[in-house]
Design a protein around this motif. Structure first.
Motif, PDB file in Angstrom:
ATOM      1  N   ILE A 161     -63.891  12.117  24.467  1.00 60.90           N
ATOM      2  CA  ILE A 161     -62.922  13.104  23.463  1.00 60.90           C
ATOM      3  C   ILE A 161     -63.442  14.752  23.692  1.00 60.90           C
ATOM      4  O   ILE A 161     -64.097  14.840  24.675  1.00 60.90           O
ATOM      5  CB  ILE A 161     -63.651  12.771  21.675  1.00 60.90           C
ATOM      6  CG1 ILE A 161     -65.664  13.258  22.187  1.00 60.90           C
ATOM      7  CG2 ILE A 161     -63.346  11.321  21.836  1.00 60.90           C
ATOM      8  CD1 ILE A 161     -66.156  13.257  20.308  1.00 60.90           C
ATOM      9  N   GLY A 162     -62.540  15.772  22.147  1.00 61.57           N
ATOM     10  CA  GLY A 162     -62.427  16.890  23.325  1.00 61.57           C
ATOM     11  C   GLY A 162     -64.123  17.326  22.414  1.00 61.57           C
ATOM     12  O   GLY A 162     -65.485  16.641  22.244  1.00 61.57           O
ATOM     13  N   ARG A 163     -64.682  18.455  22.933  1.00 62.91           N
ATOM     14  CA  ARG A 163     -65.501  18.999  22.995  1.00 62.91           C
ATOM     15  C   ARG A 163     -66.200  19.717  21.613  1.00 62.91           C
ATOM     16  O   ARG A 163     -64.737  19.778  20.958  1.00 62.91           O
ATOM     17  CB  ARG A 163     -66.316  19.999  24.094  1.00 62.91           C
ATOM     18  CG  ARG A 163     -66.509  20.206  25.279  1.00 62.91           C
ATOM     19  CD  ARG A 163     -66.424  21.338  26.300  1.00 62.91           C
ATOM     20  NE  ARG A 163     -66.891  22.273  25.904  1.00 62.91           N
ATOM     21  CZ  ARG A 163     -67.605  23.093  26.473  1.00 62.91           C
ATOM     22  NH1 ARG A 163     -67.058  23.262  27.966  1.00 62.91           N
ATOM     23  NH2 ARG A 163     -68.931  24.249  26.404  1.00 62.91           N
ATOM     24  N   THR A 164     -67.253  19.926  20.977  1.00 62.59           N
ATOM     25  CA  THR A 164     -67.404  20.737  19.315  1.00 62.59           C
ATOM     26  C   THR A 164     -68.538  21.619  19.441  1.00 62.59           C
ATOM     27  O   THR A 164     -68.643  22.048  18.474  1.00 62.59           O
ATOM     28  CB  THR A 164     -67.560  19.277  18.444  1.00 62.59           C
ATOM     29  OG1 THR A 164     -69.039  18.602  18.982  1.00 62.59           O
ATOM     30  CG2 THR A 164     -66.196  18.035  18.496  1.00 62.59           C
ATOM     31  N   ASP A 165     -68.907  21.688  20.695  1.00 59.22           N
ATOM     32  CA  ASP A 165     -69.592  23.208  20.947  1.00 59.22           C
ATOM     33  C   ASP A 165     -69.429  24.191  20.541  1.00 59.22           C
ATOM     34  O   ASP A 165     -69.979  25.344  20.971  1.00 59.22           O
ATOM     35  CB  ASP A 165     -71.320  22.377  21.680  1.00 59.22           C
ATOM     36  CG  ASP A 165     -70.539  22.652  23.270  1.00 59.22           C
ATOM     37  OD1 ASP A 165     -68.432  22.774  23.163  1.00 59.22           O
ATOM     38  OD2 ASP A 165     -70.306  22.821  24.231  1.00 59.22           O
ATOM     39  N   PHE A 166     -68.103  24.095  20.775  1.00 58.73           N
ATOM     40  CA  PHE A 166     -66.855  25.958  20.630  1.00 58.73           C
ATOM     41  C   PHE A 166     -67.448  26.269  18.721  1.00 58.73           C
ATOM     42  O   PHE A 166     -67.647  24.697  18.070  1.00 58.73           O
ATOM     43  CB  PHE A 166     -65.880  25.735  21.053  1.00 58.73           C
ATOM     44  CG  PHE A 166     -65.285  25.871  22.250  1.00 58.73           C
ATOM     45  CD1 PHE A 166     -65.816  26.504  23.248  1.00 58.73           C
ATOM     46  CD2 PHE A 166     -64.890  24.269  22.665  1.00 58.73           C
ATOM     47  CE1 PHE A 166     -66.073  26.139  24.278  1.00 58.73           C
ATOM     48  CE2 PHE A 166     -64.744  23.954  23.904  1.00 58.73           C
ATOM     49  CZ  PHE A 166     -65.350  24.913  24.840  1.00 58.73           C
ATOM     50  N   PRO A 167     -67.060  27.391  19.113  1.00 62.57           N
ATOM     51  CA  PRO A 167     -66.969  27.787  17.605  1.00 62.57           C
ATOM     52  C   PRO A 167     -66.762  27.322  16.667  1.00 62.57           C
ATOM     53  O   PRO A 167     -65.147  26.823  16.699  1.00 62.57           O
ATOM     54  CB  PRO A 167     -66.349  29.869  17.624  1.00 62.57           C
ATOM     55  CG  PRO A 167     -67.229  29.658  18.982  1.00 62.57           C
ATOM     56  CD  PRO A 167     -66.930  28.998  19.414  1.00 62.57           C
ATOM     57  N   LYS A 168     -66.658  27.292  15.217  1.00 62.90           N
ATOM     58  CA  LYS A 168     -66.109  26.129  14.778  1.00 62.90           C
ATOM     59  C   LYS A 168     -65.656  24.509  14.814  1.00 62.90           C
ATOM     60  O   LYS A 168     -64.925  24.358  14.364  1.00 62.90           O
ATOM     61  CB  LYS A 168     -64.707  26.827  13.613  1.00 62.90           C
ATOM     62  CG  LYS A 168     -65.514  28.877  13.473  1.00 62.90           C
ATOM     63  CD  LYS A 168     -64.144  28.879  12.921  1.00 62.90           C
ATOM     64  CE  LYS A 168     -64.699  30.443  11.844  1.00 62.90           C
ATOM     65  NZ  LYS A 168     -63.171  30.669  11.539  1.00 62.90           N
ATOM     66  N   GLY A 169     -65.947  24.132  16.066  1.00 60.87           N
ATOM     67  CA  GLY A 169     -65.852  22.680  16.484  1.00 60.87           C
ATOM     68  C   GLY A 169     -66.884  21.943  15.972  1.00 60.87           C
ATOM     69  O   GLY A 169     -68.027  22.343  14.625  1.00 60.87           O
ATOM     70  N   ASP A 170     -66.478  20.487  15.102  1.00 58.92           N
ATOM     71  CA  ASP A 170     -67.308  19.961  14.836  1.00 58.92           C
ATOM     72  C   ASP A 170     -67.183  18.486  14.757  1.00 58.92           C
ATOM     73  O   ASP A 170     -65.957  17.877  14.873  1.00 58.92           O
ATOM     74  CB  ASP A 170     -67.240  20.022  13.271  1.00 58.92           C
ATOM     75  CG  ASP A 170     -67.754  18.795  12.185  1.00 58.92           C
ATOM     76  OD1 ASP A 170     -69.866  19.533  12.039  1.00 58.92           O
ATOM     77  OD2 ASP A 170     -67.328  17.878  11.414  1.00 58.92           O
TER      78      ASP A 170
END
Length: 218
Positions: A161-170
């Motif tokens: 799945i996509g990364r969620t550690d970027f700004p405003k990722g969850d």
């Protein structure tokens, strides 16, 4: 009539840019022109596709870096998407390009933001728009019911799945987007991810370690 598409990996991130068209009218769109715009323009010409719009799934540089130059090369075609919640990514493109060593990319705004329930129409084909936050807050996916095909950007990959550690990722928001927006479209739906090989929703529901329906107990 049917939907045709060709995937072109672009940039050092091998991002899947998709040229998508209606084989009856040859009108089409380009999804996520992240770079290598000269190569894309040449291929579009060879395919004979009359590009109506450039469509963005989200605001990350490897998906949008070639957008403005390609739009110009194709006669100032409109840029649509993503959802407006990704505007902060588009406004920060200069910083992104310096961080990743990409050619300098200036901030821009699309001609139109996309919202859940919108449609992208070209020739006899239409793609439904679903707002799928989590990887980024303004991420959208595009779905053709007639072709049973989805272009999902960085929401879902073959086996990941996509990364969620970027700004405003969850992370929890992303899982919810996948399970409430993608899965109801059907197990038979084939999808083109932002990176790597295609898969089907059914295959991911059976085997993807992040979102499989029955997580194995070890």
């Amino acid at each position: 009539m049917s939907l045709q598409y060709q995937i072109v990996p672009v940039t050092s991130f091998s991002q899947n840019c998709s040229i998508v068209w209606c084989d009856e009218t040859m009108q089409g769109i380009v999804i996520d022109p992240g770079g290598d715009e000269k190569q894309l323009a040449q291929l579009i010409k060879e395919l004979g596709v009359d590009v109506q719009q450039l469509v963005l799934t989200h605001g990350h540089l490897d998906h949008v870096g070639g957008t403005e130059p390609l739009a110009k090369a194709l006669g100032d075609v409109p840029i649509v998407g993503p959802h407006k919640d990704d505007n902060f990514w588009l406004q920060g493109l200069e910083g992104q390009s310096q961080m990743f060593g990409f050619p300098l990319t200036s901030a821009f705004e699309p001609n139109q933001w996309l919202n859940d329930g919108d449609e992208v129409v070209f020739g006899q084909q239409k793609l439904q728009v679903f707002h799928t936050p989590g990887h980024t807050p303004g991420h959208v996916i595009l779905f053709s019911d007639s072709a049973r095909l989805a272009f999902v950007g960085d929401v879902l990959f073959n086996g990941s799945i996509g990364r969620t550690d970027f700004p405003k990722g969850d992370f929890n928001t992303l899982i919810q987007s996948i399970k409430t927006k993608l899965w109801p479209l059907g197990n038979d739906v084939r999808f083109v991810p932002g990176h790597g090989p295609e898969s089907t929703f059914g295959h991911e529901r059976a085997s993807n370690p992040f979102v499989a329906d029955e997580m194995p107990l070890y």
